[in-house]
Structures are given as structure tokens and as C-alpha cells.
Write a protein that holds these residues in place. Structure first.
Motif, PDB file in Angstrom:
ATOM      1  N   HIS A   5      -8.156   4.441   4.125  1.00 49.54           N
ATOM      2  CA  HIS A   5      -8.672   2.882   4.755  1.00 49.54           C
ATOM      3  C   HIS A   5      -9.088   3.971   5.781  1.00 49.54           C
ATOM      4  O   HIS A   5      -9.850   2.787   6.515  1.00 49.54           O
ATOM      5  N   ALA A   6      -7.493   4.305   6.546  1.00 50.55           N
ATOM      6  CA  ALA A   6      -7.844   4.856   8.298  1.00 50.55           C
ATOM      7  C   ALA A   6      -9.138   6.085   8.039  1.00 50.55           C
ATOM      8  O   ALA A   6      -9.154   6.952   8.754  1.00 50.55           O
ATOM      9  N   GLY A   7      -9.375   6.760   7.014  1.00 48.13           N
ATOM     10  CA  GLY A   7     -10.318   7.494   7.072  1.00 48.13           C
ATOM     11  C   GLY A   7      -9.396   8.933   7.745  1.00 48.13           C
ATOM     12  O   GLY A   7     -10.155  10.170   8.191  1.00 48.13           O
ATOM     13  N   VAL A   8      -8.413   8.965   7.016  1.00 48.84           N
ATOM     14  CA  VAL A   8      -7.398  10.177   7.496  1.00 48.84           C
ATOM     15  C   VAL A   8      -6.720  10.550   6.069  1.00 48.84           C
ATOM     16  O   VAL A   8      -6.931  10.983   5.608  1.00 48.84           O
ATOM     17  N   ALA A   9      -5.913  12.520   6.096  1.00 51.66           N
ATOM     18  CA  ALA A   9      -5.093  12.770   5.335  1.00 51.66           C
ATOM     19  C   ALA A   9      -4.034  12.122   4.624  1.00 51.66           C
ATOM     20  O   ALA A   9      -3.409  11.789   6.130  1.00 51.66           O
ATOM     21  N   ARG A  10      -3.699  12.082   3.914  1.00 46.51           N
ATOM     22  CA  ARG A  10      -1.756  11.119   3.347  1.00 46.51           C
ATOM     23  C   ARG A  10      -0.782  11.769   4.327  1.00 46.51           C
ATOM     24  O   ARG A  10       0.333  11.325   4.858  1.00 46.51           O
ATOM     25  N   TRP A  19       0.932  -1.965  -0.522  1.00 43.58           N
ATOM     26  CA  TRP A  19       0.276   0.485  -0.084  1.00 43.58           C
ATOM     27  C   TRP A  19       0.864   1.254   0.307  1.00 43.58           C
ATOM     28  O   TRP A  19       2.116   1.165   0.220  1.00 43.58           O
ATOM     29  N   THR A  20       0.382   2.283  -0.782  1.00 43.95           N
ATOM     30  CA  THR A  20       1.048   3.590  -0.444  1.00 43.95           C
ATOM     31  C   THR A  20       0.442   4.380   0.672  1.00 43.95           C
ATOM     32  O   THR A  20      -0.559   3.986   0.912  1.00 43.95           O
ATOM     33  N   GLN A  21       0.984   5.633   1.651  1.00 42.33           N
ATOM     34  CA  GLN A  21       0.282   6.041   2.079  1.00 42.33           C
ATOM     35  C   GLN A  21      -0.449   6.376   2.059  1.00 42.33           C
ATOM     36  O   GLN A  21      -2.127   6.816   2.653  1.00 42.33           O
ATOM     37  N   ALA A  22      -1.298   7.175   0.728  1.00 45.07           N
ATOM     38  CA  ALA A  22      -2.333   7.738   0.082  1.00 45.07           C
ATOM     39  C   ALA A  22      -3.433   6.216   0.049  1.00 45.07           C
ATOM     40  O   ALA A  22      -4.757   6.346   0.934  1.00 45.07           O
ATOM     41  N   MET A  23      -3.147   5.085   0.176  1.00 46.36           N
ATOM     42  CA  MET A  23      -4.056   3.985   0.488  1.00 46.36           C
ATOM     43  C   MET A  23      -4.221   4.127   2.022  1.00 46.36           C
ATOM     44  O   MET A  23      -5.618   4.039   1.445  1.00 46.36           O
TER      45      MET A  23
END
Length: 72
Positions: free
Chosen positions: A44-49, A36-40
Motif C-alpha cells: 500500500h505504501a510502495g515500499v519493501a516489507r 494488515w500484514t507488513q507485506a500488505m
């Protein structure tokens, strides 16, 4: 990351606290394992990258809810 469920007795009077769900190093390793990338992970976690990026370099501590979401 392993998820653990606890059964708390109804008569328990003291609050139960949990330590960090993941360290920055565990977060990076977990993402790498999943591919996973940070964006992914952020999605998934519902937070900003940027929240993930800052946590992984040690520039931010996370609220327990965010740690739980990342660890899911």
C-alpha cells in the motif's frame, strides 16, 4: 490515524515542517487494527516489507514521504 489538511497563507515565508506521521508502535497498532500484514502495508505504501519491519523494530528511520504513505 487522522489526516489533517492545512491551508497555508500565500504570504507565508517560513517553511512549514511536520513531525513524524507515526511511531513504530503506532505503525504496529494501526496494522493490527486494520488486520494488515507488513507485506500488505508495504504494498500500500510502495515500499519493501523489510522497510516496514525495520521501522517497527526501531532499526530504521523513514523519509517523510514514506511516513506519509504509511499513514495514508
Amino acid at each position: 490515524m487522522t489526516h489533517v489538511q492545512f491551508q497555508v497563507p500565500a504570504e507565508a515565508s517560513a517553511p512549514i515542517t511536520f513531525g513524524p506521521v507515526a511511531t513504530p508502535e503506532q505503525c504496529r497498532a494501526g496494522r493490527a487494527f486494520l488486520g494488515w500484514t507488513q507485506a500488505m502495508l508495504a504494498k500500500h505504501a510502495g515500499v519493501a516489507r523489510k522497510t516496514i519491519a525495520d521501522f517497527e523494530i526501531g532499526a530504521r528511520t523513514l523519509h517523510i514521504r514514506t511516513r506519509r504513505e504509511i499513514g495514508r
